[in-house]
Scaffold this active site. Structure first.
Site, PDB file in Angstrom:
ATOM      1  NE  ARG A  64      -3.790   2.235   2.519  1.00 19.58           N
ATOM      2  CZ  ARG A  64      -4.064   2.849   3.323  1.00 19.58           C
ATOM      3  NH1 ARG A  64      -3.860   2.739   4.520  1.00 19.58           N
ATOM      4  NH2 ARG A  64      -5.340   3.463   3.305  1.00 19.58           N
ATOM      5  CG  HIS A  68      -1.267   5.581  -0.346  1.00 23.50           C
ATOM      6  ND1 HIS A  68      -2.331   5.588   1.181  1.00 23.50           N
ATOM      7  CD2 HIS A  68      -1.922   4.908  -0.475  1.00 23.50           C
ATOM      8  CE1 HIS A  68      -3.527   4.785   1.337  1.00 23.50           C
ATOM      9  NE2 HIS A  68      -3.416   4.522   0.106  1.00 23.50           N
ATOM     10  CG  ASN A  96      -0.708   8.576   3.355  1.00 25.82           C
ATOM     11  OD1 ASN A  96      -1.250   7.609   2.933  1.00 25.82           O
ATOM     12  ND2 ASN A  96      -0.003   9.182   2.882  1.00 25.82           N
ATOM     13  CG  HIS A 195      -8.030  -3.538  -1.099  1.00 20.78           C
ATOM     14  ND1 HIS A 195      -9.256  -2.271  -1.562  1.00 20.78           N
ATOM     15  CD2 HIS A 195      -7.062  -2.738  -0.837  1.00 20.78           C
ATOM     16  CE1 HIS A 195      -8.492  -1.436  -1.377  1.00 20.78           C
ATOM     17  NE2 HIS A 195      -7.565  -1.184  -0.967  1.00 20.78           N
TER      18      HIS A 195
HETATM   19  C1  HEM Z   1      -9.573   2.033  -5.765  1.00 19.25           C
HETATM   20  C2  HEM Z   1      -8.828   2.410  -4.960  1.00 19.25           C
HETATM   21  C3  HEM Z   1      -8.575   2.372  -3.502  1.00 19.25           C
HETATM   22  C4  HEM Z   1      -9.370   2.902  -2.490  1.00 19.25           C
HETATM   23  C5  HEM Z   1     -10.212   3.808  -2.198  1.00 19.25           C
HETATM   24  C6  HEM Z   1      -8.092   1.881  -1.555  1.00 19.25           C
HETATM   25  C7  HEM Z   1      -8.906   2.293   0.045  1.00 19.25           C
HETATM   26  C8  HEM Z   1      -8.315   1.871   1.352  1.00 19.25           C
HETATM   27  C9  HEM Z   1      -8.479   1.958   2.025  1.00 19.25           C
HETATM   28  C10 HEM Z   1      -9.628   2.632   2.798  1.00 19.25           C
HETATM   29  C11 HEM Z   1      -8.013   1.040   2.952  1.00 19.25           C
HETATM   30  C12 HEM Z   1      -8.086   0.789   4.292  1.00 19.25           C
HETATM   31  C13 HEM Z   1      -7.352   1.725   5.676  1.00 19.25           C
HETATM   32  C14 HEM Z   1      -7.185   1.571   6.709  1.00 19.25           C
HETATM   33  O1  HEM Z   1      -8.563   1.386   7.241  1.00 19.25           O
HETATM   34  O2  HEM Z   1      -6.582   2.623   7.484  1.00 19.25           O
HETATM   35  C15 HEM Z   1      -6.984   0.256   2.300  1.00 19.25           C
HETATM   36  C16 HEM Z   1      -6.092  -0.326   2.640  1.00 19.25           C
HETATM   37  C17 HEM Z   1      -4.754  -1.551   1.977  1.00 19.25           C
HETATM   38  N1  HEM Z   1      -4.964  -1.007   0.234  1.00 19.25           N
HETATM   39 FE1  HEM Z   1      -6.495   0.292  -1.160  1.00 19.25          FE
HETATM   40  N2  HEM Z   1      -7.599   1.535  -1.954  1.00 19.25           N
HETATM   41  C18 HEM Z   1      -7.718   1.961  -2.889  1.00 19.25           C
HETATM   42  C19 HEM Z   1      -6.229   1.068  -4.169  1.00 19.25           C
HETATM   43  C20 HEM Z   1      -5.261   0.296  -3.485  1.00 19.25           C
HETATM   44  C21 HEM Z   1      -4.111  -0.621  -4.313  1.00 19.25           C
HETATM   45  C22 HEM Z   1      -4.343  -0.024  -5.987  1.00 19.25           C
HETATM   46  C23 HEM Z   1      -3.615  -0.950  -4.072  1.00 19.25           C
HETATM   47  C24 HEM Z   1      -2.387  -1.827  -4.259  1.00 19.25           C
HETATM   48  C25 HEM Z   1      -2.130  -2.164  -5.177  1.00 19.25           C
HETATM   49  C26 HEM Z   1      -4.036  -0.611  -2.016  1.00 19.25           C
HETATM   50  C27 HEM Z   1      -3.653  -1.465  -1.250  1.00 19.25           C
HETATM   51  C28 HEM Z   1      -3.897  -2.051  -0.116  1.00 19.25           C
HETATM   52  C29 HEM Z   1      -3.714  -2.769   0.892  1.00 19.25           C
HETATM   53  C30 HEM Z   1      -2.669  -3.692   0.819  1.00 19.25           C
HETATM   54  C31 HEM Z   1      -4.146  -2.345   1.769  1.00 19.25           C
HETATM   55  C32 HEM Z   1      -4.062  -3.167   3.343  1.00 19.25           C
HETATM   56  C33 HEM Z   1      -2.752  -2.424   4.126  1.00 19.25           C
HETATM   57  C34 HEM Z   1      -2.985  -3.179   5.464  1.00 19.25           C
HETATM   58  O3  HEM Z   1      -3.544  -3.852   5.692  1.00 19.25           O
HETATM   59  O4  HEM Z   1      -1.800  -2.657   6.580  1.00 19.25           O
HETATM   60  N3  HEM Z   1      -5.268  -0.219  -1.934  1.00 19.25           N
HETATM   61  N4  HEM Z   1      -6.910   0.615   1.053  1.00 19.25           N
END
Ligand code: HEM
Ligand SMILES: *[C@@H]1O[C@H](CO)[C@@H](O)[C@H](O)[C@H]1NC(C)=O
Ligand SMILES: *[C@@H]1O[C@H](CO)[C@@H](O)[C@H](O)[C@H]1NC(C)=O
Length: 322
Positions: A64, A68, A96, A195
């Site tokens: 992630r 970002h 973030n 995700h």
């Molecule tokens: C399409 C748009 C996207 C949105 C709106 C989005 C939004 C989010 C949100 C809200 C979370 C949870 C954050 C939290 O509660 O602290 C999350 C987690 C995550 N996102 Fe996305 N995301 C998007 C695209 C992506 C992309 C493109 C990637 C990587 C290629 C990605 C990888 C991740 C990962 C791996 C997590 C889990 C992180 C952890 O467990 O620390 N996301 N995302």
């Protein structure tokens, strides 16, 4: 004679101009460090392996961070800069703050790289390799990482606030954001498959599990148990983004979407009667087509506005400019 000399001069000027243009948009290349840091790949991979062995979730967090980084003024390591007294960086921007994690692990990986090749490899490239290794170690695809990015000297909290898509996003807002960065709708769907690993906080999915109708009701009830309906002490309670296998990089994220079990609003919009339903269906039934499209999309995301040539710098410490 005079006119042929002047036409030769203008040809020369044109060649110069082309060389200049070529340099300022210098291409990333997989072999960028092969002479200057031949042990780079092994060094990063073994550091990522030991970080994931300590905490499985960290692979998701590291992946992630790269997303970002790339979405905010390009893949330039800007997310890794700490705030200073004179400028607010990206770490405390809305998307973030209390959410992005893994900075200490990036420090460790960078320190290991500095030990073998001091002053050679950028933090932006360390992040790109780290993201790939995280995916591969958790069972996902591998790909050849293009390298040669340099590090930004500045970061922008405002740009991070406005450039990272929120989980309340509609499908049309997501497709236009991605398209502005040169990424297709297919890239959007494939990249969202990230995700399939990691966790989200209650505050990011509360409205969906209490108020939306395109959600499996028993799934919503299960998630409500640990995520109270009102803002407060439960805001940071975690739930897996993929209820089936949150530490395996597989295609179950897409199977969830087909069953209305996407956790975030921005997940379920990809399968909600719109134009991306067919791509979701394809990935839900074909692990291999997801894997190869994800790898290709990661390479395209990694191409977003890199600093190259003499722009930026090779940071020694990822948290501050040299
Ligand atoms: C399409 C748009 C996207 C949105 C709106 C989005 C939004 C989010 C949100 C809200 C979370 C949870 C954050 C939290 O509660 O602290 C999350 C987690 C995550 N996102 Fe996305 N995301 C998007 C695209 C992506 C992309 C493109 C990637 C990587 C290629 C990605 C990888 C991740 C990962 C791996 C997590 C889990 C992180 C952890 O467990 O620390 N996301 N995302
Ligand atoms: C970014 O968003 C955060 C929280 O949402 C806010 O406190 C901060 O003032 C914003 N910063 C800028 C520069 O827009
Ligand atoms: C659900 O929607 C209602 C009506 O719009 C609103 O008052 C309430 O705050 C929402 N609940 C959540 C958890 O978002």
């Amino acid at each position: 004679m005079a006119s042929s000399l002047s036409s030769q001069m203008s040809l020369l000027a044109l060649v110069f101009l082309l060389v200049l243009i070529g340099n300022s948009s210098a291409q990333l290349s997989p072999t960028f460090y092969s002479k200057s840091c031949p042990n780079l790949m092994q060094t990063v991979q073994s550091a990522v392996k030991s970080a994931i062995a300590k905490e499985t979730r960290i692979g998701a967090s590291l992946l992630r961070l790269f997303f970002h980084d790339c979405f905010v003024n390009g893949c330039d390591g800007s997310i890794l800069l700490d705030d200073t007294s004179s400028s607010k960086g990206e770490k405390n921007a809305g998307p973030n703050f209390k959410s992005a994690r893994g900075y200490e692990v990036v420090d460790k990986i960078k320190a290991a790289v500095e030990k073998v090749c001091p002053g050679v490899v950028s933090c932006a490239d360390v992040l790109a390799i780290t993201a790939r290794d995280s995916v591969t170690i958790l069972g996902g695809p591998s790909w050849t990482v293009k390298l040669g990015r340099r590090d930004a000297r500045t970061a922008s909290q405002g740009a991070a606030n406005s450039s990272i898509p929120p989980p309340t996003s509609s499908l049309s807002s997501l497709t236009s954001r991605y398209s502005n960065l040169g990424l297709s709708t297919k890239d959007l769907v494939a990249l969202s498959g990230a995700h399939t690993i990691g966790q989200a906080r209650c505050t990011t999915f509360r409205a969906r599990i209490y108020n939306e109708t395109n959600i499996d009701s028993s799934f919503a009830q299960t998630r409500q148990k640990k995520c109270p309906s009102t803002t407060g002490s439960g805001d940071d309670k975690l739930a897996p983004l993929d209820l089936q296998s949150p530490t395996a990089f597989d295609n179950s994220y897409f199977k969830n979407l087909v069953n209305n079990k996407g956790l975030l609003h921005s997940d379920q919009v990809l399968f909600s009667g719109g134009s991306t339903d067919s791509i979701v269906r394809k990935y839900s039934s074909s692990q291999s087509s997801f894997a190869s499209d994800f790898a290709a999309a990661m390479i395209r995301m990694g191409d977003i506005s890199p600093l190259t040539g003499s722009n930026g710098e090779i940071r020694k410490n990822c948290r501050k400019k040299n």
